[in-house]
Design a protein around this motif. Structure first.
Motif, PDB file in Angstrom:
ATOM      1  N   LEU A   1      96.854   9.638 -34.381  1.00 37.02           N
ATOM      2  CA  LEU A   1      95.866   9.393 -33.336  1.00 37.02           C
ATOM      3  C   LEU A   1      96.395   9.791 -31.963  1.00 37.02           C
ATOM      4  N   LYS A   2      95.472  10.257 -31.137  1.00 41.49           N
ATOM      5  CA  LYS A   2      95.777  10.707 -29.779  1.00 41.49           C
ATOM      6  C   LYS A   2      94.970   9.880 -28.778  1.00 41.49           C
ATOM      7  N   PRO A   3      95.429   9.780 -27.556  1.00 39.01           N
ATOM      8  CA  PRO A   3      94.651   9.044 -26.544  1.00 39.01           C
ATOM      9  C   PRO A   3      93.223   9.553 -26.412  1.00 39.01           C
ATOM     10  N   GLU A   4      93.009  10.844 -26.610  1.00 35.78           N
ATOM     11  CA  GLU A   4      91.657  11.393 -26.505  1.00 35.78           C
ATOM     12  C   GLU A   4      90.752  11.003 -27.661  1.00 35.78           C
ATOM     13  N   ASP A   5      91.302  10.339 -28.670  1.00 39.60           N
ATOM     14  CA  ASP A   5      90.475   9.789 -29.755  1.00 39.60           C
ATOM     15  C   ASP A   5      89.849   8.450 -29.365  1.00 39.60           C
ATOM     16  N   THR A   6      90.232   7.912 -28.229  1.00 39.12           N
ATOM     17  CA  THR A   6      89.687   6.641 -27.770  1.00 39.12           C
ATOM     18  C   THR A   6      88.185   6.750 -27.575  1.00 39.12           C
ATOM     19  N   ALA A   7      87.449   5.867 -28.236  1.00 47.12           N
ATOM     20  CA  ALA A   7      85.988   5.898 -28.191  1.00 47.12           C
ATOM     21  C   ALA A   7      85.437   4.742 -29.022  1.00 47.12           C
ATOM     22  N   VAL A   8      84.146   4.549 -28.913  1.00 45.98           N
ATOM     23  CA  VAL A   8      83.434   3.698 -29.859  1.00 45.98           C
ATOM     24  C   VAL A   8      83.012   4.590 -31.023  1.00 45.98           C
ATOM     25  N   TYR A   9      83.340   4.169 -32.220  1.00 47.56           N
ATOM     26  CA  TYR A   9      83.051   4.947 -33.414  1.00 47.56           C
ATOM     27  C   TYR A   9      81.849   4.338 -34.138  1.00 47.56           C
ATOM     28  N   TYR A  10      80.898   5.204 -34.465  1.00 45.75           N
ATOM     29  CA  TYR A  10      79.661   4.783 -35.104  1.00 45.75           C
ATOM     30  C   TYR A  10      79.536   5.400 -36.486  1.00 45.75           C
ATOM     31  N   CYS A  11      79.070   4.599 -37.410  1.00 46.30           N
ATOM     32  CA  CYS A  11      78.725   5.056 -38.746  1.00 46.30           C
ATOM     33  C   CYS A  11      77.222   5.320 -38.776  1.00 46.30           C
ATOM     34  N   ALA A  12      76.814   6.336 -39.529  1.00 50.85           N
ATOM     35  CA  ALA A  12      75.399   6.667 -39.604  1.00 50.85           C
ATOM     36  C   ALA A  12      75.058   7.187 -40.990  1.00 50.85           C
ATOM     37  N   SER A  13      73.815   7.031 -41.387  1.00 53.67           N
ATOM     38  CA  SER A  13      73.376   7.561 -42.672  1.00 53.67           C
ATOM     39  C   SER A  13      72.104   8.374 -42.484  1.00 53.67           C
ATOM     40  N   GLY A  14      71.973   9.382 -43.300  1.00 50.69           N
ATOM     41  CA  GLY A  14      70.825  10.259 -43.191  1.00 50.69           C
ATOM     42  C   GLY A  14      70.569  11.002 -44.480  1.00 50.69           C
ATOM     43  N   SER A  15      69.642  11.941 -44.402  1.00 50.52           N
ATOM     44  CA  SER A  15      69.227  12.664 -45.604  1.00 50.52           C
ATOM     45  C   SER A  15      69.805  14.061 -45.704  1.00 50.52           C
ATOM     46  N   HIS A  16      70.326  14.575 -44.581  1.00 53.71           N
ATOM     47  CA  HIS A  16      70.814  15.947 -44.572  1.00 53.71           C
ATOM     48  C   HIS A  16      72.236  16.001 -44.051  1.00 53.71           C
ATOM     49  N   LEU A  17      73.103  16.688 -44.753  1.00 55.02           N
ATOM     50  CA  LEU A  17      74.494  16.843 -44.319  1.00 55.02           C
ATOM     51  C   LEU A  17      74.497  17.697 -43.054  1.00 55.02           C
ATOM     52  N   SER A  18      74.841  17.103 -41.955  1.00 49.80           N
ATOM     53  CA  SER A  18      74.693  17.780 -40.672  1.00 49.80           C
ATOM     54  C   SER A  18      75.673  17.212 -39.660  1.00 49.80           C
ATOM     55  N   ARG A  19      75.972  18.032 -38.636  1.00 46.18           N
ATOM     56  CA  ARG A  19      76.765  17.571 -37.504  1.00 46.18           C
ATOM     57  C   ARG A  19      75.876  17.011 -36.388  1.00 46.18           C
ATOM     58  N   ALA A  20      74.590  17.141 -36.549  1.00 46.62           N
ATOM     59  CA  ALA A  20      73.654  16.750 -35.494  1.00 46.62           C
ATOM     60  C   ALA A  20      73.251  15.289 -35.642  1.00 46.62           C
ATOM     61  N   SER A  21      73.374  14.535 -34.575  1.00 44.43           N
ATOM     62  CA  SER A  21      73.097  13.094 -34.644  1.00 44.43           C
ATOM     63  C   SER A  21      71.646  12.799 -34.971  1.00 44.43           C
ATOM     64  N   TYR A  22      70.721  13.709 -34.583  1.00 42.07           N
ATOM     65  CA  TYR A  22      69.306  13.424 -34.827  1.00 42.07           C
ATOM     66  C   TYR A  22      68.950  13.459 -36.309  1.00 42.07           C
ATOM     67  N   GLN A  23      69.839  13.996 -37.138  1.00 37.14           N
ATOM     68  CA  GLN A  23      69.592  14.035 -38.579  1.00 37.14           C
ATOM     69  C   GLN A  23      69.892  12.698 -39.258  1.00 37.14           C
ATOM     70  N   TYR A  24      70.428  11.766 -38.501  1.00 36.75           N
ATOM     71  CA  TYR A  24      70.827  10.481 -39.075  1.00 36.75           C
ATOM     72  C   TYR A  24      69.872   9.399 -38.590  1.00 36.75           C
ATOM     73  N   ALA A  25      69.233   8.722 -39.530  1.00 38.84           N
ATOM     74  CA  ALA A  25      68.188   7.765 -39.185  1.00 38.84           C
ATOM     75  C   ALA A  25      68.723   6.363 -38.932  1.00 38.84           C
ATOM     76  N   TYR A  26      69.828   6.034 -39.553  1.00 38.45           N
ATOM     77  CA  TYR A  26      70.345   4.662 -39.460  1.00 38.45           C
ATOM     78  C   TYR A  26      71.745   4.675 -38.854  1.00 38.45           C
TER      79      TYR A  26
ATOM     80  N   VAL B   1      83.948  17.664 -52.173  1.00 35.46           N
ATOM     81  CA  VAL B   1      84.064  18.856 -51.346  1.00 35.46           C
ATOM     82  C   VAL B   1      83.013  18.913 -50.247  1.00 35.46           C
ATOM     83  N   ASN B   2      82.008  18.102 -50.359  1.00 34.09           N
ATOM     84  CA  ASN B   2      80.936  18.133 -49.362  1.00 34.09           C
ATOM     85  C   ASN B   2      81.306  17.295 -48.153  1.00 34.09           C
ATOM     86  N   THR B   3      82.246  17.806 -47.371  1.00 30.95           N
ATOM     87  CA  THR B   3      82.674  17.121 -46.158  1.00 30.95           C
ATOM     88  C   THR B   3      82.709  18.099 -44.990  1.00 30.95           C
ATOM     89  N   TYR B   4      82.365  17.611 -43.821  1.00 32.33           N
ATOM     90  CA  TYR B   4      82.447  18.368 -42.572  1.00 32.33           C
ATOM     91  C   TYR B   4      83.316  17.577 -41.604  1.00 32.33           C
TER      92      TYR B   4
END
Length: 123
Positions: A87-112, A57-60
């Motif tokens: 999928l939609k044309p507006e989904d076109t992008a480079v997709y990045y995976c990241a890991s961090g310590s806090h469940l957050s929408r903010a990229s700065y919370q992810y260290a790797y 259930v811990n998903t955003y």
């Protein structure tokens, strides 16, 4: 230190599906929050989805992908997935995976961060 490698990107027609994978190494990611972000040409990197260490259930999700994308994790395989449907044309992008310590929408919370995988959706 955590190393993340994304795979599964590619070219797909609008309405199609792709499943991205993010394989982690170096340390077990079972205790880390995992997230997916994306960056389209000329735009800032944006949040897509995140999942807590216990999954479930811990998903955003970003509003733009809610109901179409599903994030999941397999801690035994040290892998996180992003199932992308309708999928939609507006989904076109480079997709990045990241890991961090806090469940957050903010990229700065992810260290790797991984190197990214290109997803292109044609109309």
């Amino acid at each position: 230190q955590v190393q993340l490698v994304e795979s599964g990107g590619g070219l797909v027609q609008a309405g199609g599906s792709l499943r991205l994978s993010c394989a982690a190494s170096g340390r077990t990611v079972s205790n880390y929050v995992m997230g997916w972000f994306r960056q389209a040409p000329g735009k800032e990197r944006e949040f897509v989805a995140a999942i807590g260490w216990s999954g479930g259930v811990n998903t955003y999700y970003a509003d733009s992908v809610k109901g179409r994308f599903t994030i999941s994790r397999d801690n035994a395989k040290n892998t996180v997935y992003l199932q992308m449907n309708t999928l939609k044309p507006e989904d076109t992008a480079v997709y990045y995976c990241a890991s961090g310590s806090h469940l957050s929408r903010a990229s700065y919370q992810y260290a790797y961060w991984g190197q990214g995988t290109q997803v292109t959706v044609s109309s």
